[in-house]
Design an enzyme around this catalytic site. Sequence first.
Site, PDB file in Angstrom:
ATOM      1  N   TYR A  93     -18.518  -6.315   5.638  1.00  0.00           N
ATOM      2  CA  TYR A  93     -17.967  -7.513   5.295  1.00  0.00           C
ATOM      3  C   TYR A  93     -18.823  -8.769   5.170  1.00  0.00           C
ATOM      4  CZ  TYR A  93     -13.333  -5.738   4.587  1.00  0.00           C
ATOM      5  OH  TYR A  93     -11.922  -5.019   4.268  1.00  0.00           O
ATOM      6  N   ARG A 115       2.911  -7.876   6.475  1.00  0.00           N
ATOM      7  CA  ARG A 115       3.603  -8.356   5.617  1.00  0.00           C
ATOM      8  C   ARG A 115       5.046  -7.637   5.093  1.00  0.00           C
ATOM      9  NH1 ARG A 115      -1.256  -9.482   1.730  1.00  0.00           N
ATOM     10  NH2 ARG A 115      -1.824  -7.513   3.152  1.00  0.00           N
TER      11      ARG A 115
HETATM   12  O1  CP3 Z   1      -0.242  -3.858  12.687  1.00  0.00           O
HETATM   13  C1  CP3 Z   1      -1.610  -3.417  12.545  1.00  0.00           C
HETATM   14  O2  CP3 Z   1      -1.962  -2.587  12.138  1.00  0.00           O
HETATM   15  C2  CP3 Z   1      -2.201  -4.694  13.493  1.00  0.00           C
HETATM   16  C3  CP3 Z   1      -3.208  -5.596  12.989  1.00  0.00           C
HETATM   17  C4  CP3 Z   1      -4.460  -5.354  12.111  1.00  0.00           C
HETATM   18  C5  CP3 Z   1      -4.771  -6.240  10.859  1.00  0.00           C
HETATM   19  N1  CP3 Z   1      -5.852  -5.886  10.532  1.00  0.00           N
HETATM   20  C6  CP3 Z   1      -3.846  -7.315  10.537  1.00  0.00           C
HETATM   21  C7  CP3 Z   1      -3.926  -7.868   9.147  1.00  0.00           C
HETATM   22  C8  CP3 Z   1      -5.266  -4.338  12.133  1.00  0.00           C
HETATM   23  C9  CP3 Z   1      -5.274  -3.197  13.109  1.00  0.00           C
HETATM   24  C10 CP3 Z   1      -6.180  -4.715  11.175  1.00  0.00           C
HETATM   25  C11 CP3 Z   1      -7.516  -3.984  10.907  1.00  0.00           C
HETATM   26  C12 CP3 Z   1      -8.513  -4.278   9.810  1.00  0.00           C
HETATM   27  N2  CP3 Z   1      -8.497  -5.539   9.240  1.00  0.00           N
HETATM   28  C13 CP3 Z   1      -9.144  -3.263   8.964  1.00  0.00           C
HETATM   29  C14 CP3 Z   1      -9.037  -2.012   9.320  1.00  0.00           C
HETATM   30  C15 CP3 Z   1      -7.898  -1.062   9.125  1.00  0.00           C
HETATM   31  C16 CP3 Z   1      -7.593  -0.879   7.514  1.00  0.00           C
HETATM   32  O3  CP3 Z   1      -6.783  -1.272   7.098  1.00  0.00           O
HETATM   33  O4  CP3 Z   1      -8.624   0.182   7.116  1.00  0.00           O
HETATM   34  C17 CP3 Z   1      -9.659  -4.003   8.016  1.00  0.00           C
HETATM   35  C18 CP3 Z   1     -10.402  -2.886   6.900  1.00  0.00           C
HETATM   36  C19 CP3 Z   1      -9.273  -5.155   7.941  1.00  0.00           C
HETATM   37  C20 CP3 Z   1      -9.673  -6.305   7.087  1.00  0.00           C
HETATM   38  C21 CP3 Z   1      -8.458  -6.761   6.321  1.00  0.00           C
HETATM   39  N3  CP3 Z   1      -7.913  -7.823   6.996  1.00  0.00           N
HETATM   40  C22 CP3 Z   1      -8.072  -6.647   4.827  1.00  0.00           C
HETATM   41  C23 CP3 Z   1      -8.796  -5.518   4.142  1.00  0.00           C
HETATM   42  C24 CP3 Z   1      -6.877  -7.460   5.045  1.00  0.00           C
HETATM   43  C25 CP3 Z   1      -6.105  -7.096   3.767  1.00  0.00           C
HETATM   44  C26 CP3 Z   1      -6.064  -8.276   2.836  1.00  0.00           C
HETATM   45  C27 CP3 Z   1      -4.829  -8.490   1.929  1.00  0.00           C
HETATM   46  O5  CP3 Z   1      -4.209  -9.371   2.069  1.00  0.00           O
HETATM   47  O6  CP3 Z   1      -4.491  -7.327   1.453  1.00  0.00           O
HETATM   48  C28 CP3 Z   1      -7.021  -7.980   6.040  1.00  0.00           C
HETATM   49  C29 CP3 Z   1      -5.835  -9.177   6.357  1.00  0.00           C
HETATM   50  C30 CP3 Z   1      -4.841  -8.493   7.339  1.00  0.00           C
HETATM   51  N4  CP3 Z   1      -4.997  -8.180   8.533  1.00  0.00           N
HETATM   52  C31 CP3 Z   1      -3.456  -8.598   7.231  1.00  0.00           C
HETATM   53  C32 CP3 Z   1      -2.696  -8.196   8.434  1.00  0.00           C
HETATM   54  C33 CP3 Z   1      -1.491  -8.290   8.730  1.00  0.00           C
HETATM   55  C34 CP3 Z   1      -2.630  -9.293   5.975  1.00  0.00           C
HETATM   56  C35 CP3 Z   1      -2.709 -10.633   5.798  1.00  0.00           C
HETATM   57  C36 CP3 Z   1      -1.595 -11.570   5.923  1.00  0.00           C
HETATM   58  O7  CP3 Z   1      -0.490 -11.013   6.394  1.00  0.00           O
HETATM   59  O8  CP3 Z   1      -1.577 -12.744   5.376  1.00  0.00           O
END
Ligand code: CP3
Length: 421
Positions: free
Chosen positions: A220, A97
């Site tokens: 989760y 984002r």
């Molecule tokens: O650029 C990158 O790092 C590659 C992609 C990536 C995403 N998630 C994309 C994503 C990676 C490596 C992850 C790993 C991930 N997902 C973790 C481990 C890393 C960390 O941050 O500790 C965890 C805990 C998740 C679970 C998860 N997915 C969370 C907590 C969220 C955020 C929710 C929010 O909206 O704040 C996501 C969603 C997510 N995963 C987004 C992205 C780009 C945002 C969603 C969007 O753009 O609509």
Amino acid sequence: MNQNPMSEPIFADGASDRSRHLSASGNAAGPGLATAAAPLAETPSTHPLTGPGSLPEEHPARRAAVDGGVADASLLQELRGVRSDTPSVWFMRQAGRSLPEYRALREGTTMLDSCVRPDMAAEITLQPVRRHGVDAGIFFSDIVVPARLAGLGVEIRPGVGPVFDHPVRTEADIEALPPLGDDYEEALAPVREAVRLTVAELGTTPLIGFAGAPFTVASYMVEGGPSRDHLRTRALMRSRPDLWERLATWVAELSGRFLRAQVLAGASAVQLFDSWVGALGQEQYLEHVQAHSAAALAHVSDLPVPRIHFGVGAAHLLLPMLGAGATAMGVDHRLRLDRALEVLPAGTPVQGNIDPAVLFTSEEARFAEARGVLEAGAAAAGHVVNLGHGVPPDTDPQVLTDLVAFLHSQRVARAAEAPEA
Ligand code: CP3
């Protein structure tokens, strides 16, 4: 059976992967630090797509930059304990984002749908590499994508995180988990395709594959969604260790095969995210978690790719996490790298750990922090610069671009010459 038939040592000094794990357990740690390394878990599956131990002929890690590959990329060298003069850097959550081009492309497609559309996942992975000039791409996906591909009902709610339709809490819930057979291998096809498209575009820049570690993913599933203290998960672990064991075994297989699919399709390093493992004490980690993280990593331990392991607030778990079969440790911003190096066995490459908070301060403060991180990492056998956790969504992308340029303008102080060989 030799569970870890490492065909090529990935450390510069030629120490076998296995002996590294054992040295992690034998290290004299500071007082109160758990040092035990689990015996590497049996790889719980066969890997039908290739024989063990080698990367496919066309894999980018099999060619040097002159031939369009990544075998000699500095970021991978740092992860193998071979230092470069210029720092290597990538950022967790570099895709996403904070980038307007990401928000535009994602318009009208849900997060998880975009992950399983190979053209979209590839394009989103490439966006931050093009814009910031970082030294690696991180595959655009999510830690819950494998669960979705295996058939579980899960979505990512914007601003919230992963939410499961049916929390997994009882014996019946665990019995109902889908078997991870050939169907799952086939369901991973979009992942393999996205990785292939991505590495074809990345050329001499390596792609890092990743997966969620069993504790974080299972948390989760048990909680049903994000949770502050992971109470239900930690209670399940204590009250029904038998059920926890079955769930964590299932998740290790789920994540491990996701990792292997990415590596065989073209990823040249992996990172296992155990983001929420800091909620556990050392005893709980050693008793209930380490072997499962080891099982996940064992899915790629026969392949010559570095394995980074990262947790948030996990300073007390650095050694046992390394002992789960990692070859490099990601460190969050709460622990200075030079302090982490006091605990880790000599020769362990580290990754980290610029405080994401400095992205919202002055350039002067950011560059001072970056310099401090380089200095603290200078004594490591290898150091890849990263943030201490993910890029916050409201980060100004220009700040990241400037930070990468600044880091690339720096020379690494050679406080210690790399490995004892
Ligand atoms: O650029 C990158 O790092 C590659 C992609 C990536 C995403 N998630 C994309 C994503 C990676 C490596 C992850 C790993 C991930 N997902 C973790 C481990 C890393 C960390 O941050 O500790 C965890 C805990 C998740 C679970 C998860 N997915 C969370 C907590 C969220 C955020 C929710 C929010 O909206 O704040 C996501 C969603 C997510 N995963 C987004 C992205 C780009 C945002 C969603 C969007 O753009 O609509």
